[in-house]
Scaffold this motif. Structure first.
Motif, PDB file in Angstrom:
ATOM      1  N   THR A  55      -1.715  -7.098  -0.034  1.00 46.32           N
ATOM      2  CA  THR A  55      -1.638  -5.826   0.611  1.00 46.32           C
ATOM      3  C   THR A  55      -0.612  -5.780   1.340  1.00 46.32           C
ATOM      4  O   THR A  55       0.127  -4.717   1.620  1.00 46.32           O
ATOM      5  CB  THR A  55      -2.815  -5.366   1.384  1.00 46.32           C
ATOM      6  OG1 THR A  55      -3.393  -6.280   2.200  1.00 46.32           O
ATOM      7  CG2 THR A  55      -4.078  -5.169   0.367  1.00 46.32           C
ATOM      8  N   ARG A 106       2.426   2.096  -3.437  1.00 50.49           N
ATOM      9  CA  ARG A 106       1.280   2.684  -4.189  1.00 50.49           C
ATOM     10  C   ARG A 106       1.286   3.928  -3.926  1.00 50.49           C
ATOM     11  O   ARG A 106       0.904   4.672  -4.986  1.00 50.49           O
ATOM     12  CB  ARG A 106       0.025   1.922  -3.868  1.00 50.49           C
ATOM     13  CG  ARG A 106      -0.905   1.813  -4.738  1.00 50.49           C
ATOM     14  CD  ARG A 106      -2.408   1.323  -4.587  1.00 50.49           C
ATOM     15  NE  ARG A 106      -2.789   2.386  -5.697  1.00 50.49           N
ATOM     16  CZ  ARG A 106      -2.913   2.303  -6.772  1.00 50.49           C
ATOM     17  NH1 ARG A 106      -2.098   1.284  -7.611  1.00 50.49           N
ATOM     18  NH2 ARG A 106      -3.637   3.109  -7.864  1.00 50.49           N
ATOM     19  N   SER A 107       1.145   4.471  -2.668  1.00 52.92           N
ATOM     20  CA  SER A 107       1.067   5.848  -2.371  1.00 52.92           C
ATOM     21  C   SER A 107       2.343   6.573  -2.869  1.00 52.92           C
ATOM     22  O   SER A 107       1.911   7.746  -3.409  1.00 52.92           O
ATOM     23  CB  SER A 107       1.148   6.134  -0.604  1.00 52.92           C
ATOM     24  OG  SER A 107       0.058   5.209  -0.177  1.00 52.92           O
ATOM     25  N   SER A 161      -8.377  -4.120  -3.439  1.00 51.61           N
ATOM     26  CA  SER A 161      -7.309  -5.259  -3.627  1.00 51.61           C
ATOM     27  C   SER A 161      -6.810  -5.317  -5.224  1.00 51.61           C
ATOM     28  O   SER A 161      -5.703  -5.334  -5.428  1.00 51.61           O
ATOM     29  CB  SER A 161      -7.520  -6.725  -3.298  1.00 51.61           C
ATOM     30  OG  SER A 161      -8.623  -6.852  -2.361  1.00 51.61           O
ATOM     31  N   THR A 197      -5.096  -6.440   6.344  1.00 51.45           N
ATOM     32  CA  THR A 197      -4.600  -6.010   4.950  1.00 51.45           C
ATOM     33  C   THR A 197      -3.272  -5.440   5.570  1.00 51.45           C
ATOM     34  O   THR A 197      -2.338  -5.417   4.572  1.00 51.45           O
ATOM     35  CB  THR A 197      -5.293  -4.361   4.709  1.00 51.45           C
ATOM     36  OG1 THR A 197      -5.295  -3.485   5.939  1.00 51.45           O
ATOM     37  CG2 THR A 197      -6.762  -4.809   4.247  1.00 51.45           C
ATOM     38  N   GLU A 205      -4.271  -2.544  -5.087  1.00 50.95           N
ATOM     39  CA  GLU A 205      -3.320  -2.827  -4.650  1.00 50.95           C
ATOM     40  C   GLU A 205      -2.345  -3.673  -5.678  1.00 50.95           C
ATOM     41  O   GLU A 205      -1.250  -3.551  -5.525  1.00 50.95           O
ATOM     42  CB  GLU A 205      -3.346  -3.542  -3.351  1.00 50.95           C
ATOM     43  CG  GLU A 205      -4.387  -2.773  -2.337  1.00 50.95           C
ATOM     44  CD  GLU A 205      -3.554  -1.815  -1.411  1.00 50.95           C
ATOM     45  OE1 GLU A 205      -2.448  -1.431  -2.126  1.00 50.95           O
ATOM     46  OE2 GLU A 205      -4.082  -1.371  -0.718  1.00 50.95           O
ATOM     47  N   LYS A 222       0.826  -1.201  -0.030  1.00 51.37           N
ATOM     48  CA  LYS A 222       0.116   0.060  -0.015  1.00 51.37           C
ATOM     49  C   LYS A 222       0.827   1.222  -0.143  1.00 51.37           C
ATOM     50  O   LYS A 222       0.872   2.176  -0.729  1.00 51.37           O
ATOM     51  CB  LYS A 222      -0.896  -0.111   1.224  1.00 51.37           C
ATOM     52  CG  LYS A 222      -1.995   0.554   0.957  1.00 51.37           C
ATOM     53  CD  LYS A 222      -3.148   0.480   2.464  1.00 51.37           C
ATOM     54  CE  LYS A 222      -3.030   1.853   3.344  1.00 51.37           C
ATOM     55  NZ  LYS A 222      -3.392   1.461   4.652  1.00 51.37           N
ATOM     56  N   GLN A 223       1.996   1.277   0.885  1.00 49.65           N
ATOM     57  CA  GLN A 223       2.842   2.274   0.823  1.00 49.65           C
ATOM     58  C   GLN A 223       3.490   2.669  -0.428  1.00 49.65           C
ATOM     59  O   GLN A 223       3.572   3.647  -0.716  1.00 49.65           O
ATOM     60  CB  GLN A 223       3.730   2.094   1.925  1.00 49.65           C
ATOM     61  CG  GLN A 223       3.257   2.135   3.320  1.00 49.65           C
ATOM     62  CD  GLN A 223       2.767   3.526   3.879  1.00 49.65           C
ATOM     63  OE1 GLN A 223       1.743   3.795   3.566  1.00 49.65           O
ATOM     64  NE2 GLN A 223       3.578   4.078   4.594  1.00 49.65           N
TER      65      GLN A 223
END
Lengths: 328, 272
Positions: A149, A69-70, B232, A191, B235, A66-67
């Motif tokens: 994730t 992705r950010s 998801s 997650t 992601e 997730k990080q």
């Protein structure tokens, strides 16, 4: 009210202009909170002594994937310190924010510390869990986050795979069957690693928690006398890598600072802090000092899976083995 | 257009409305569909008939409908109490109804999980009689009921306030029993508001993410909701797939809302 807040704002700009405290954003994964909190203080002191410049380090934590992705979507990270190299590769591939050969820029594959995956069980180990083979027994509940994730969850998955593959003598179908039965014993897929810690330690769900080694020790500290650590017969060498997000750092004019920040991770002082927070230091002296926390484990490396890019596409991409084991 | 209107500036206000709605709703939705269109018809069909997506859709729409239905029944009851009776603490209770609106959904999710987990206040008792509340579809249903409830009460309240006791008394003087009065007089008058309340609660529940991911176990095929599946996919950097699922969800929601609106109209035309 309004005027006063404007004044404060103007003043703070003015002060910022004079003081010019350099700022650095470190985007990291879930369980590093405590380690970087202490490390940042040590680095700020070091930087002040060396250059006379005050530095303010901001932290962001979350599931490693997730990080990443950010950062791709525009989070202005100067440095990333993530759970696995695959996540930094994605930043290099999709957003071109750092060169493809980023992992060669720092010693030890750009991983200043390593970690591994261990089992956390309830006090007294009431279910008698000793190794991976116990996790697929009926009635055992296993807590692990979602590998889609969470970076830690991907290490968990691969560690289990390494065991299963050896047990099956390399037979792919049998390996998958083992992993499938393991995940059938998983009642909650959080997650991120921290979410799973909460589920296991605070909500009391599950018999075994597949955990980062440092997170396992953290649980013992936070919930004393409720858990035990079990070392499986085989696990995986996790090398959480660090890198300067070069394009962002260039834009912010923080290149030198960012480089120094990551370089400081390799100093004896920082290695000692890493050991204290249950990350396995690369530095021999620091490792020796904290060795009572780091039992010898038989560890496989990501090379066994052909590197992260291959592991990612085989196991965790759409239609990979993880999707497969959930298909009915 | 020569007729004079009460509020002047029809052209200006309509222009504003159109631009505002475009910026806020139409353009983002168009971008979503455009992104989704990139995978082609076959891609759409494949994704939307995928077993895992179907299981998540069944759970999302099913749990949302059940939660909205329960909220409608309990919402009617609570509104009735709040409107028809005067008692100490009534205003406080009235204010409490809005809490789920104001509370960040993640906080709601974590709180509900803490209470309904097997070691939580209520969860412990449920666990003893073999009911799994948190980390099961039941948990999802609970969270969706929590967030949908205020919609029903707040739509019912003004209608019920206008519906004075005289009407019921008139029915009584004409010889109607309690049940008949409720069924033939009260309920038909409240029906449109009830349906609107249900629809709002239902629509809100379909899109709910924040509270559900904490209380559901997020297990594929079992407790995975559609919004989580979309996240998801994101992601995995699979944006087109996420857009397709989102578009599919939107189309189904829109169709459902359309049907409910039709029902509403049909009910309004029914002779009472």
């Amino acid at each position: 009210m309004k005027t006063s807040s404007f004044t404060t704002l103007a003043l703070s700009f003015l002060l910022a202009g004079f003081n010019h405290a350099a700022e650095l954003l470190n985007v990291s994964y879930d369980p590093t909170r405590e380690f970087y909190a202490e490390f940042n203080e040590a680095f700020a002191a070091h930087w002040k002594a060396k250059t006379g410049e005050a530095v303010k380090i901001k932290q962001s934590h979350g599931g490693s994937g997730k990080q990443a992705r950010s950062v791709i979507d525009g989070l202005k990270a100067d440095v990333v310190t993530l759970a696995l190299s695959g996540d930094i590769d994605v930043i290099a591939d999709k957003a071109n924010l750092l060169p493809q050969d980023w992992q060669a820029k720092l010693p030890n594959n750009s991983s200043p510390y390593t970690s591994t995956i261990v089992f956390v069980v309830r006090k007294g180990n009431p279910k008698g869990v000793k190794d991976w083979s116990d996790l697929v027994k009926p009635g055992i509940k296993v807590i692990t986050p979602n590998p889609k994730t969470s970076g830690g969850a991907r290490w968990n998955y691969l560690a289990a795979w390494a065991y299963a593959s050896r047990k099956a003598g390399g037979d792919l179908a049998k390996t998958k069957e083992f992993i499938r039965s393991l995940y059938q014993n998983v009642p909650v897929l959080d997650t991120g690693a921290r979410g799973s810690t909460t589920t296991f330690a605070q909500r009391g769900i599950g018999d075994v928690f597949l955990s980062w080694e440092n997170e396992a020790h953290l649980i013992e500290k936070e919930f004393p006398g409720t858990t035990e650590i079990v070392i499986p017969s085989i696990s995986i060498l996790a090398e959480p890598p660090v890198a300067v997000v070069e394009k962002n750092a260039k834009k912010h004019g923080t290149e030198a600072l960012a480089k120094a920040y990551l370089g400081f991770l390799y100093t004896p002082e920082a290695q000692n802090i890493a050991g204290k927070h249950f990350y396995r230091p690369r530095d021999k002296a620091a490792l020796a000092k904290w060795s009572q926390n780091f039992p010898k484990i038989n560890l496989v490396t990501i090379a066994e899976f052909g590197g992260w890019a291959k592991a990612q596409s085989t196991h965790f991409a759409s239609g990979g083995t993880f999707d497969e084991i959930y298909r009915k | 257009m020569s007729k004079r209107r009460v509020i002047p500036g029809f052209g200006l206000s309509l222009g504003f409305t159109v631009i505002y709605l475009s910026l806020l709703i139409l353009i983002p939705l168009a971008a979503l569909f455009l992104k989704a269109a990139g995978v082609g018809w076959r891609g759409w069909l494949e994704l939307l008939t995928n077993e895992r997506v179907l299981a998540a859709a069944k759970l999302t729409f099913g749990a949302s409908a059940c939660a909205a239905a329960l909220s409608t029944v309990t919402g009617l009851l609570v509104t009735w109490v709040l409107v028809r009776y005067r008692f100490p603490g009534r205003r406080l209770m009235d204010a409490m109804i809005d809490l789920p609106f104001a509370l960040p959904t993640a906080v709601a999710g974590i709180t509900l999980t803490a209470i309904y987990a097997p070691n939580g206040w209520i969860g412990a008792y449920l666990d003893r009689i073999g009911i799994k509340a948190a980390y099961s579809p039941l948990g999802i249903f609970l969270a969706l009921t929590f967030i949908g409830f205020p919609f029903v009460v707040r739509t019912m309240q003004p209608v019920l306030e206008d519906f004075t006791r005289d009407t019921e008394e008139a029915a009584a003087t004409l010889g109607a029993g309690r049940w008949t009065t409720f069924r033939r007089v009260v309920l038909p008058a409240l029906m449109p508001a009830l349906i609107t309340g249900f629809t709002l609660a239902f629509a809100r529940a379909i899109g709910e993410y924040g509270s559900v991911i904490f209380i559901s176990g997020n297990l594929p095929y079992k407790t995975e909701i559609l919004p989580l599946l979309i996240v998801s996919k994101l992601e995995e950097f699979n944006v087109p797939a996420a857009a397709v699922i989102a578009s599919g969800m939107l189309i189904i929601s829109f169709a459902l809302l359309f049907c409910i609106n039709l029902l509403q109209r049909w009910l309004n035309w029914q002779p009472r």
